[in-house]
Design an enzyme around this catalytic site. Structure first.
Site, mmCIF file in Angstrom:
data_model
loop_
_atom_site.group_PDB
_atom_site.id
_atom_site.type_symbol
_atom_site.label_atom_id
_atom_site.label_comp_id
_atom_site.label_asym_id
_atom_site.label_seq_id
_atom_site.Cartn_x
_atom_site.Cartn_y
_atom_site.Cartn_z
ATOM 1 N N SER A 50 -4.071 0.826 -18.054
ATOM 2 C CA SER A 50 -3.084 -0.249 -18.062
ATOM 3 C C SER A 50 -3.730 -1.611 -18.207
ATOM 4 C CB SER A 50 -2.299 -0.255 -16.752
ATOM 5 O OG SER A 50 -1.151 0.530 -16.836
ATOM 6 N N GLY A 51 -3.061 -2.483 -18.961
ATOM 7 C CA GLY A 51 -3.508 -3.857 -19.085
ATOM 8 C C GLY A 51 -4.600 -4.073 -20.098
ATOM 9 N N GLU A 103 -23.217 -7.485 -16.121
ATOM 10 C CA GLU A 103 -21.901 -7.798 -15.566
ATOM 11 C C GLU A 103 -21.809 -9.257 -15.096
ATOM 12 O OE1 GLU A 103 -22.991 -3.509 -14.406
ATOM 13 O OE2 GLU A 103 -23.956 -5.477 -14.320
ATOM 14 N N ASN A 127 -20.605 0.964 -17.367
ATOM 15 C CA ASN A 127 -20.454 1.996 -16.341
ATOM 16 C C ASN A 127 -19.990 1.313 -15.059
ATOM 17 O OD1 ASN A 127 -20.829 3.897 -14.244
ATOM 18 N ND2 ASN A 127 -22.456 4.929 -15.374
ATOM 19 N N GLY A 144 -5.245 4.206 -15.374
ATOM 20 C CA GLY A 144 -6.473 3.426 -15.342
ATOM 21 C C GLY A 144 -6.673 2.581 -16.581
ATOM 22 N N ASP A 151 5.937 -6.926 -20.009
ATOM 23 C CA ASP A 151 4.858 -6.393 -19.171
ATOM 24 C C ASP A 151 3.547 -7.075 -19.561
ATOM 25 O OD1 ASP A 151 3.423 -4.922 -17.367
ATOM 26 O OD2 ASP A 151 3.565 -3.018 -18.460
ATOM 27 N N GLU A 167 -25.650 -2.658 -14.132
ATOM 28 C CA GLU A 167 -26.466 -2.581 -15.353
ATOM 29 C C GLU A 167 -27.095 -3.911 -15.740
ATOM 30 O OE1 GLU A 167 -23.998 0.701 -17.835
ATOM 31 O OE2 GLU A 167 -22.832 -0.956 -17.001
ATOM 32 N N HIS A 217 2.533 -5.249 -14.599
ATOM 33 C CA HIS A 217 2.641 -4.243 -13.542
ATOM 34 C C HIS A 217 1.321 -4.013 -12.812
ATOM 35 C CE1 HIS A 217 1.304 -1.255 -16.703
ATOM 36 N NE2 HIS A 217 0.698 -0.751 -15.642
#
Length: 270
Positions: free
Chosen positions: A220-221, A102, A94, A218, A126, A99, A78
């Site tokens: 999800s997944g 990433e 964050n 926020g 899902d 930082e 979804h």
């Protein structure tokens, strides 16, 4: 009838009237997530990713996910069942700050489970895989998540943690920093019983929590991280909660059970 919500952050999609109805756990441009719990030590879940969509010239967090191979991410169907420009951020803590840990990856292709039905999250399936445009570099901040053997089911009250940048309470803001919350497994017999989720929950799902902590928009997944014989294994993909609130009693957070989809994932990733 109860309702449910999926936990993305592009929209709060309330689905058709099933028994208790879930709600997706996405949530657009918020700042704090995971109900209860605490901010994690940076990069302590190094397989956790932030899935972000492009709007204008900027990217915004919408879902979590798990790096399972250097070029592959597992997330919820979804989260990605619409046409958007996506990117995956690895090694983040964050999401509002740079930082230096990433890695930013474009998504080359999206593979949604063929049986996924966006109008019926309670049917299951899902789950989706994202092929990254390039392979991740593994280091102290970015690692692969371990997946369970096909068919493995954890017992009631097994130790698990949800992690994500989702809302810290229903209607609250998203978390800039990655958070975690202790969500012990609620076994299928309990979770599918009357007064809990009933027939909304399928055997291809995992329930966890249901008291003081939960996933929220926020999240999800993202992964349900479970300690199995001293190793952290990703047993769930965050899917939905009750529309009455992210932390509704006897309505634990519901996850796609990863061990039910190992064969499908292997068929996609080769």
């Amino acid at each position: 009838m109860l309702r449910f919500l999926v936990l993305t952050s592009l929209a709060a999609l309330v689905l058709a009237e099933l028994e208790p109805q879930p709600r997706y756990l996405e949530d657009a441009r918020a700042e704090e997530r995971v109900v209860g719990g605490e901010v994690v030590r940076p990069n302590s879940w190094p397989w956790q990713i932030s899935l972000q969509y492009k709007s204008g010239s900027s990217f915004y967090h919408t879902c979590g996910g798990t790096l399972i191979r250097r070029g592959w991410v597992m997330t919820a169907a979804h989260c990605v069942d619409r046409s958007m420009t996506w990117r995956v951020v690895l090694g983040d803590h964050n999401i509002n700050a740079q930082e230096g840990t990433e890695q930013y990856m474009s998504v080359y292709s999206v593979y949604i489970h063929p049986y996924w039905n966006s109008n019926n999250v309670a049917a299951g399936y899902d789950i989706a895989l994202l092929r990254l445009a390039s392979d991740a570099t593994l280091n102290n901040y970015v690692q692969l998540g371990s997946l369970p053997p096909s068919g493995q089911i954890l017992p009631h009250n097994h130790v698990c943690y949800i992690s994500g940048w989702g809302r810290t309470q229903t209607g609250g803001q998203l978390s800039a920093q990655l958070k975690q919350a202790y969500l012990p497994v609620v076994d299928y017999n309990t979770c599918s019983s009357s007064g809990w989720w009933g027939s909304t929950v399928k055997n291809s799902m995992v329930c966890a929590g249901g008291s003081n902590e939960a996933g929220c928009q926020g999240d999800s997944g993202g992964p349900l991280n479970c300690n199995v014989n001293g190793q952290w294994v990703v047993h769930g993909v965050t899917s939905f909660v009750s529309a009455y609130g992210c932390n509704t009693y006897m309505k634990p957070t519901v996850f796609t059970r990863v061990s039910a989809y190992i064969s499908w994932m292997n068929s996609i990733m080769g």
